[in-house]
Design a protein around this motif. Sequence first.
Motif, PDB file in Angstrom:
ATOM      1  N   TYR A  77       0.771  -1.387  -0.031  1.00 26.96           N
ATOM      2  CA  TYR A  77      -0.003  -0.031   0.049  1.00 26.96           C
ATOM      3  C   TYR A  77       0.999   1.367  -0.044  1.00 26.96           C
ATOM      4  N   LEU A  78       2.007   1.095  -0.060  1.00 33.14           N
ATOM      5  CA  LEU A  78       3.153   2.429   0.215  1.00 33.14           C
ATOM      6  C   LEU A  78       3.374   2.752  -1.423  1.00 33.14           C
ATOM      7  N   ASP A  79       2.421   3.406  -1.986  1.00 29.80           N
ATOM      8  CA  ASP A  79       2.897   4.068  -3.286  1.00 29.80           C
ATOM      9  C   ASP A  79       3.318   5.474  -3.089  1.00 29.80           C
ATOM     10  N   ASP A  80       4.055   6.153  -4.192  1.00 30.15           N
ATOM     11  CA  ASP A  80       4.390   7.511  -3.695  1.00 30.15           C
ATOM     12  C   ASP A  80       3.393   8.329  -3.260  1.00 30.15           C
ATOM     13  N   ALA A  81       2.215   8.202  -3.648  1.00 29.96           N
ATOM     14  CA  ALA A  81       1.372   9.099  -3.222  1.00 29.96           C
ATOM     15  C   ALA A  81       1.067   9.230  -1.655  1.00 29.96           C
ATOM     16  N   THR A  82       1.142   8.092  -1.248  1.00 31.12           N
ATOM     17  CA  THR A  82       0.889   7.779   0.097  1.00 31.12           C
ATOM     18  C   THR A  82       2.300   8.284   1.129  1.00 31.12           C
ATOM     19  N   LEU A  83       3.433   7.802   0.703  1.00 36.40           N
ATOM     20  CA  LEU A  83       4.609   8.191   1.025  1.00 36.40           C
ATOM     21  C   LEU A  83       4.782   9.518   1.149  1.00 36.40           C
ATOM     22  N   TYR A  84       4.246  10.466  -0.003  1.00 30.77           N
ATOM     23  CA  TYR A  84       4.535  11.668   0.056  1.00 30.77           C
ATOM     24  C   TYR A  84       3.476  12.364   0.964  1.00 30.77           C
ATOM     25  N   ALA A  85       2.412  11.953   1.458  1.00 33.79           N
ATOM     26  CA  ALA A  85       1.496  12.604   2.385  1.00 33.79           C
ATOM     27  C   ALA A  85       1.822  12.317   3.595  1.00 33.79           C
ATOM     28  N   MET A 138      -4.174   6.744  10.453  1.00 36.19           N
ATOM     29  CA  MET A 138      -5.275   5.767  10.654  1.00 36.19           C
ATOM     30  C   MET A 138      -6.420   6.462   9.767  1.00 36.19           C
ATOM     31  N   THR A 139      -6.491   7.851   9.798  1.00 32.25           N
ATOM     32  CA  THR A 139      -7.664   8.515   9.326  1.00 32.25           C
ATOM     33  C   THR A 139      -7.818   8.197   7.730  1.00 32.25           C
ATOM     34  N   HIS A 140      -6.425   8.598   7.332  1.00 37.75           N
ATOM     35  CA  HIS A 140      -6.293   8.738   5.704  1.00 37.75           C
ATOM     36  C   HIS A 140      -5.860   7.244   5.045  1.00 37.75           C
ATOM     37  N   PHE A 141      -5.222   6.322   5.993  1.00 40.13           N
ATOM     38  CA  PHE A 141      -4.547   5.391   5.205  1.00 40.13           C
ATOM     39  C   PHE A 141      -5.072   4.071   6.253  1.00 40.13           C
ATOM     40  N   LYS A 142      -6.173   3.626   6.383  1.00 41.70           N
ATOM     41  CA  LYS A 142      -6.634   2.598   7.096  1.00 41.70           C
ATOM     42  C   LYS A 142      -5.780   1.210   6.781  1.00 41.70           C
ATOM     43  N   GLU A 143      -5.623   1.070   5.504  1.00 42.95           N
ATOM     44  CA  GLU A 143      -4.714  -0.088   5.099  1.00 42.95           C
ATOM     45  C   GLU A 143      -3.435  -0.517   5.788  1.00 42.95           C
ATOM     46  N   LEU A 144      -2.800   0.728   6.326  1.00 49.41           N
ATOM     47  CA  LEU A 144      -1.482   0.573   7.062  1.00 49.41           C
ATOM     48  C   LEU A 144      -1.673   0.557   8.646  1.00 49.41           C
ATOM     49  N   ASN A 145      -2.823  -0.346   8.957  1.00 44.43           N
ATOM     50  CA  ASN A 145      -3.095  -0.691  10.321  1.00 44.43           C
ATOM     51  C   ASN A 145      -1.726  -1.294  10.999  1.00 44.43           C
ATOM     52  N   THR A 146      -1.228  -2.051  10.174  1.00 47.48           N
ATOM     53  CA  THR A 146      -0.143  -2.956  10.930  1.00 47.48           C
ATOM     54  C   THR A 146       1.128  -1.967  10.976  1.00 47.48           C
ATOM     55  N   SER A 147       1.101  -0.983  10.419  1.00 45.02           N
ATOM     56  CA  SER A 147       2.239  -0.153  10.968  1.00 45.02           C
ATOM     57  C   SER A 147       1.844   0.911  11.906  1.00 45.02           C
ATOM     58  N   LEU A 148       0.988   0.460  12.979  1.00 41.23           N
ATOM     59  CA  LEU A 148       0.740   1.616  13.985  1.00 41.23           C
ATOM     60  C   LEU A 148       1.634   1.189  15.199  1.00 41.23           C
TER      61      LEU A 148
END
Length: 261
Positions: free
Chosen positions: A79-87, A149-159
């Motif tokens: 799920y870590l595309d450039d747009a996500t990493l940028y944000a 958590m608000t914008h990238f719920k799919e990254l829940n394992t990285s909390l």
Amino acid sequence: MLVKEMSYNDERIFNLLKYFKDGADKDNDFCYFHNLPAVDTNSLEEIAEAFEHNHTFCKRVRTKAKHIVLSFHKDSTPYLDDATLYALTAEFLRLRAPNAIGYVQKHVEKEHHHLHVCLSGNNAYSDTSIRLDKAEYIKRMKELEIFQMTHFKELNTSLVYQHQKEKKVAISPKETHKQAVLKLLTELSDKARYTDEFLELIAEHSELECYAYRNKINGVFYKGKKYRFKKYIPERYSALEQLQKWHELSKGNQNSQELTH
């Protein structure tokens, strides 16, 4: 995501930036520039000079820069595309040091994504340090995770910072041991700047003993059971490994400089 910081006070910022660039994926390069003045962003020499010039404004701030690693759990990788990493990078910098200058580069190692961040030790063209006390630092990292958590719920394992407080109270001896070793490893890894220091802290602890597999230390014995670093503290251990590489490289550069004098 886990945030791990180490102060950088060596002579040349260029060496750190070159390490960032050399470790980047040439076919999937991601970099981010924060408050940099008008420089050629393709020139590491010019970027490094901007950091060096910024440090000349310091009268009290000893730390030239911060080497920071932002580490993600391997399950977050798809799920870590450039747009996500940028944000996430933009939000981290807004919370951590909005007025510093910074350079960010992505590294990919096996299943893990890391962002290496170089932040000036002082705010841009100022004698003001970017240092935060521990309480304020944790507060801002929790704010970062709320954003995540608000914008990238799919990254829940990285909390990391929020998630620790949500763990259930252990009810069996086995679970109690797991929670205890997790707490110990978390505390020791947060104190260490890189892997060698982490292992030294473990060696000083009476209840922990390292074990190795194929000549590499992979975890600890606790109460007669094995606990792997990459299972119990994956983001923290991955960040320590990244900082260990830089520590060894910078130490080698220092030794070679001493030999030439």
